[in-house]
Design a protein around this motif. Structure first.
Motif, PDB file in Angstrom:
ATOM      1  N   MET A   1       0.845  -1.170   0.000  1.00 27.74           N
ATOM      2  CA  MET A   1       0.000   0.000   0.000  1.00 27.74           C
ATOM      3  C   MET A   1       0.896   1.240   0.000  1.00 27.74           C
ATOM      4  SD  MET A   1      -2.478   1.628   2.756  1.00 27.74           S
ATOM      5  CE  MET A   1      -3.784   0.722   3.086  1.00 27.74           C
ATOM      6  N   ARG A   2       0.578   2.145  -0.886  1.00 26.51           N
ATOM      7  CA  ARG A   2       1.376   3.352  -1.028  1.00 26.51           C
ATOM      8  C   ARG A   2       0.659   4.522  -0.380  1.00 26.51           C
ATOM      9  NH1 ARG A   2       4.742   4.357  -6.424  1.00 26.51           N
ATOM     10  NH2 ARG A   2       6.513   4.964  -5.215  1.00 26.51           N
ATOM     11  N   LEU A   3       1.331   5.206   0.552  1.00 31.62           N
ATOM     12  CA  LEU A   3       0.719   6.333   1.251  1.00 31.62           C
ATOM     13  C   LEU A   3       1.163   7.670   0.680  1.00 31.62           C
ATOM     14  CD1 LEU A   3       1.070   5.064   4.911  1.00 31.62           C
ATOM     15  CD2 LEU A   3      -0.946   5.009   3.450  1.00 31.62           C
ATOM     16  N   VAL A   4       2.171   7.674  -0.177  1.00 26.93           N
ATOM     17  CA  VAL A   4       2.723   8.916  -0.718  1.00 26.93           C
ATOM     18  C   VAL A   4       2.111   9.171  -2.085  1.00 26.93           C
ATOM     19  CG1 VAL A   4       4.839  10.074  -1.418  1.00 26.93           C
ATOM     20  CG2 VAL A   4       4.869   8.537   0.542  1.00 26.93           C
ATOM     21  N   ALA A   5       1.643  10.411  -2.276  1.00 22.56           N
ATOM     22  CA  ALA A   5       1.066  10.784  -3.561  1.00 22.56           C
ATOM     23  C   ALA A   5       2.160  10.828  -4.624  1.00 22.56           C
ATOM     24  CB  ALA A   5       0.376  12.133  -3.452  1.00 22.56           C
ATOM     25  N   GLY A   6       1.759  10.821  -5.870  1.00 23.80           N
ATOM     26  CA  GLY A   6       2.714  10.810  -6.977  1.00 23.80           C
ATOM     27  C   GLY A   6       3.621  12.026  -7.010  1.00 23.80           C
ATOM     28  N   TRP A   7       3.054  13.213  -6.787  1.00 20.77           N
ATOM     29  CA  TRP A   7       3.890  14.424  -6.824  1.00 20.77           C
ATOM     30  C   TRP A   7       4.857  14.471  -5.655  1.00 20.77           C
ATOM     31  CZ3 TRP A   7       3.794  17.844  -2.813  1.00 20.77           C
ATOM     32  CH2 TRP A   7       2.720  17.736  -1.922  1.00 20.77           C
ATOM     33  N   ALA A   8       4.461  13.970  -4.499  1.00 23.47           N
ATOM     34  CA  ALA A   8       5.351  13.959  -3.346  1.00 23.47           C
ATOM     35  C   ALA A   8       6.510  12.994  -3.583  1.00 23.47           C
ATOM     36  CB  ALA A   8       4.590  13.564  -2.091  1.00 23.47           C
ATOM     37  N   ASN A   9       6.253  11.893  -4.229  1.00 25.29           N
ATOM     38  CA  ASN A   9       7.306  10.947  -4.541  1.00 25.29           C
ATOM     39  C   ASN A   9       8.303  11.577  -5.509  1.00 25.29           C
ATOM     40  OD1 ASN A   9       8.712   8.584  -4.443  1.00 25.29           O
ATOM     41  ND2 ASN A   9       7.473   7.568  -6.006  1.00 25.29           N
ATOM     42  N   GLN A  10       7.811  12.354  -6.474  1.00 20.90           N
ATOM     43  CA  GLN A  10       8.709  13.034  -7.405  1.00 20.90           C
ATOM     44  C   GLN A  10       9.537  14.099  -6.688  1.00 20.90           C
ATOM     45  OE1 GLN A  10       6.182  14.550 -10.452  1.00 20.90           O
ATOM     46  NE2 GLN A  10       5.828  12.551 -11.395  1.00 20.90           N
ATOM     47  N   MET A  11       8.938  14.779  -5.717  1.00 19.65           N
ATOM     48  CA  MET A  11       9.670  15.810  -4.973  1.00 19.65           C
ATOM     49  C   MET A  11      10.775  15.197  -4.118  1.00 19.65           C
ATOM     50  SD  MET A  11       9.102  18.823  -5.546  1.00 19.65           S
ATOM     51  CE  MET A  11       8.036  19.769  -6.536  1.00 19.65           C
ATOM     52  N   ARG A  12      10.570  14.001  -3.655  1.00 19.10           N
ATOM     53  CA  ARG A  12      11.608  13.354  -2.856  1.00 19.10           C
ATOM     54  C   ARG A  12      12.833  13.035  -3.689  1.00 19.10           C
ATOM     55  NH1 ARG A  12       8.437   9.323   1.256  1.00 19.10           N
ATOM     56  NH2 ARG A  12       7.465  10.985   2.441  1.00 19.10           N
ATOM     57  N   ASN A  13      12.657  12.894  -4.967  1.00 19.95           N
ATOM     58  CA  ASN A  13      13.788  12.651  -5.847  1.00 19.95           C
ATOM     59  C   ASN A  13      14.578  13.927  -6.106  1.00 19.95           C
ATOM     60  OD1 ASN A  13      13.147   9.941  -6.061  1.00 19.95           O
ATOM     61  ND2 ASN A  13      11.854  10.266  -7.874  1.00 19.95           N
ATOM     62  N   PHE A  14      13.998  15.077  -5.837  1.00 19.39           N
ATOM     63  CA  PHE A  14      14.666  16.362  -6.021  1.00 19.39           C
ATOM     64  C   PHE A  14      15.576  16.589  -4.815  1.00 19.39           C
ATOM     65  CE2 PHE A  14      14.386  21.134  -5.896  1.00 19.39           C
ATOM     66  CZ  PHE A  14      15.130  21.333  -7.046  1.00 19.39           C
ATOM     67  N   PRO A  15      16.905  16.657  -4.988  1.00 17.12           N
ATOM     68  CA  PRO A  15      17.818  16.667  -3.840  1.00 17.12           C
ATOM     69  C   PRO A  15      17.752  17.937  -2.987  1.00 17.12           C
ATOM     70  CG  PRO A  15      19.036  16.906  -5.894  1.00 17.12           C
ATOM     71  CD  PRO A  15      17.616  16.634  -6.256  1.00 17.12           C
ATOM     72  N   LEU A  16      17.296  19.049  -3.525  1.00 17.21           N
ATOM     73  CA  LEU A  16      17.265  20.292  -2.754  1.00 17.21           C
ATOM     74  C   LEU A  16      15.900  20.576  -2.135  1.00 17.21           C
ATOM     75  CD1 LEU A  16      19.355  22.661  -5.039  1.00 17.21           C
ATOM     76  CD2 LEU A  16      20.068  21.485  -2.968  1.00 17.21           C
ATOM     77  N   PHE A  17      14.972  19.646  -2.245  1.00 14.52           N
ATOM     78  CA  PHE A  17      13.621  19.881  -1.747  1.00 14.52           C
ATOM     79  C   PHE A  17      13.606  20.140  -0.244  1.00 14.52           C
ATOM     80  CE2 PHE A  17       9.586  18.086  -0.081  1.00 14.52           C
ATOM     81  CZ  PHE A  17       8.739  19.030  -0.633  1.00 14.52           C
ATOM     82  N   ARG A  18      14.240  19.286   0.533  1.00 15.45           N
ATOM     83  CA  ARG A  18      14.209  19.417   1.989  1.00 15.45           C
ATOM     84  C   ARG A  18      14.930  20.693   2.464  1.00 15.45           C
ATOM     85  NH1 ARG A  18      15.288  14.194   5.225  1.00 15.45           N
ATOM     86  NH2 ARG A  18      13.204  13.818   4.449  1.00 15.45           N
ATOM     87  N   PRO A  19      16.132  21.022   1.970  1.00 14.64           N
ATOM     88  CA  PRO A  19      16.775  22.272   2.422  1.00 14.64           C
ATOM     89  C   PRO A  19      15.990  23.524   2.035  1.00 14.64           C
ATOM     90  CG  PRO A  19      18.393  20.843   1.389  1.00 14.64           C
ATOM     91  CD  PRO A  19      17.057  20.219   1.175  1.00 14.64           C
ATOM     92  N   ILE A  20      15.345  23.492   0.884  1.00 14.26           N
ATOM     93  CA  ILE A  20      14.551  24.659   0.469  1.00 14.26           C
ATOM     94  C   ILE A  20      13.357  24.831   1.399  1.00 14.26           C
ATOM     95  CG2 ILE A  20      13.033  25.537  -1.349  1.00 14.26           C
ATOM     96  CD1 ILE A  20      15.017  24.353  -3.377  1.00 14.26           C
ATOM     97  N   ILE A  21      12.661  23.745   1.699  1.00 13.00           N
ATOM     98  CA  ILE A  21      11.511  23.815   2.606  1.00 13.00           C
ATOM     99  C   ILE A  21      11.948  24.254   3.991  1.00 13.00           C
ATOM    100  CG2 ILE A  21       9.742  22.430   3.758  1.00 13.00           C
ATOM    101  CD1 ILE A  21       9.092  23.117   0.873  1.00 13.00           C
ATOM    102  N   LEU A  22      13.050  23.697   4.492  1.00 12.59           N
ATOM    103  CA  LEU A  22      13.536  24.083   5.820  1.00 12.59           C
ATOM    104  C   LEU A  22      13.962  25.554   5.855  1.00 12.59           C
ATOM    105  CD1 LEU A  22      15.564  20.927   6.884  1.00 12.59           C
ATOM    106  CD2 LEU A  22      13.365  21.702   7.754  1.00 12.59           C
ATOM    107  N   SER A  23      14.577  26.025   4.780  1.00 13.34           N
ATOM    108  CA  SER A  23      14.969  27.437   4.717  1.00 13.34           C
ATOM    109  C   SER A  23      13.744  28.344   4.708  1.00 13.34           C
ATOM    110  CB  SER A  23      15.808  27.697   3.466  1.00 13.34           C
ATOM    111  OG  SER A  23      16.994  26.958   3.514  1.00 13.34           O
ATOM    112  N   MET A  24      12.723  27.951   3.975  1.00 10.44           N
ATOM    113  CA  MET A  24      11.504  28.753   3.939  1.00 10.44           C
ATOM    114  C   MET A  24      10.819  28.764   5.304  1.00 10.44           C
ATOM    115  SD  MET A  24      10.106  27.672   0.156  1.00 10.44           S
ATOM    116  CE  MET A  24       8.441  28.123   0.531  1.00 10.44           C
ATOM    117  N   LEU A  25      10.790  27.626   5.975  1.00 15.37           N
ATOM    118  CA  LEU A  25      10.204  27.568   7.313  1.00 15.37           C
ATOM    119  C   LEU A  25      10.997  28.417   8.305  1.00 15.37           C
ATOM    120  CD1 LEU A  25       9.213  23.808   7.582  1.00 15.37           C
ATOM    121  CD2 LEU A  25       7.681  25.775   7.458  1.00 15.37           C
ATOM    122  N   MET A  26      12.318  28.367   8.224  1.00 14.68           N
ATOM    123  CA  MET A  26      13.160  29.162   9.121  1.00 14.68           C
ATOM    124  C   MET A  26      12.959  30.660   8.873  1.00 14.68           C
ATOM    125  SD  MET A  26      15.282  29.266  11.595  1.00 14.68           S
ATOM    126  CE  MET A  26      16.092  27.725  11.787  1.00 14.68           C
ATOM    127  N   ALA A  27      12.895  31.056   7.610  1.00 15.91           N
ATOM    128  CA  ALA A  27      12.682  32.464   7.292  1.00 15.91           C
ATOM    129  C   ALA A  27      11.325  32.951   7.791  1.00 15.91           C
ATOM    130  CB  ALA A  27      12.807  32.682   5.780  1.00 15.91           C
TER     131      ALA A  27
END
Length: 69
Positions: A1-27
């Motif tokens: 059973m897959r709990l991750v949507a298709g677009w979220a799975n594609q975003m996980r393949n993007f290596p800068l996704f997590r640092p960009i989100i964390l930077s936006m949250l910090m700002a």
């Protein structure tokens, strides 16, 4: 059973996704904190500025040889 949507799975393949989100949250966290600090300190700052202006006016009245610039 897959709990991750298709677009979220594609975003996980993007290596800068997590640092960009964390930077936006910090700002946004810092901006929110700065606005709260400004709201708390603003009345005190206005009273202090009025007091300094009054002291400057009194000083300039006592010492007319000094310009107010």
């Amino acid at each position: 059973m897959r709990l991750v949507a298709g677009w979220a799975n594609q975003m996980r393949n993007f290596p800068l996704f997590r640092p960009i989100i964390l930077s936006m949250l910090m700002a946004s966290y810092l901006a929110f904190g700065a606005s709260v600090f400004q709201l708390i300190e603003q009345p005190i700052e206005h009273r202090l500025q009025e007091k300094v202006d009054h002291l400057k006016a009194v000083f300039l009245e006592k010492h007319p040889c000094i310009t107010g610039q």
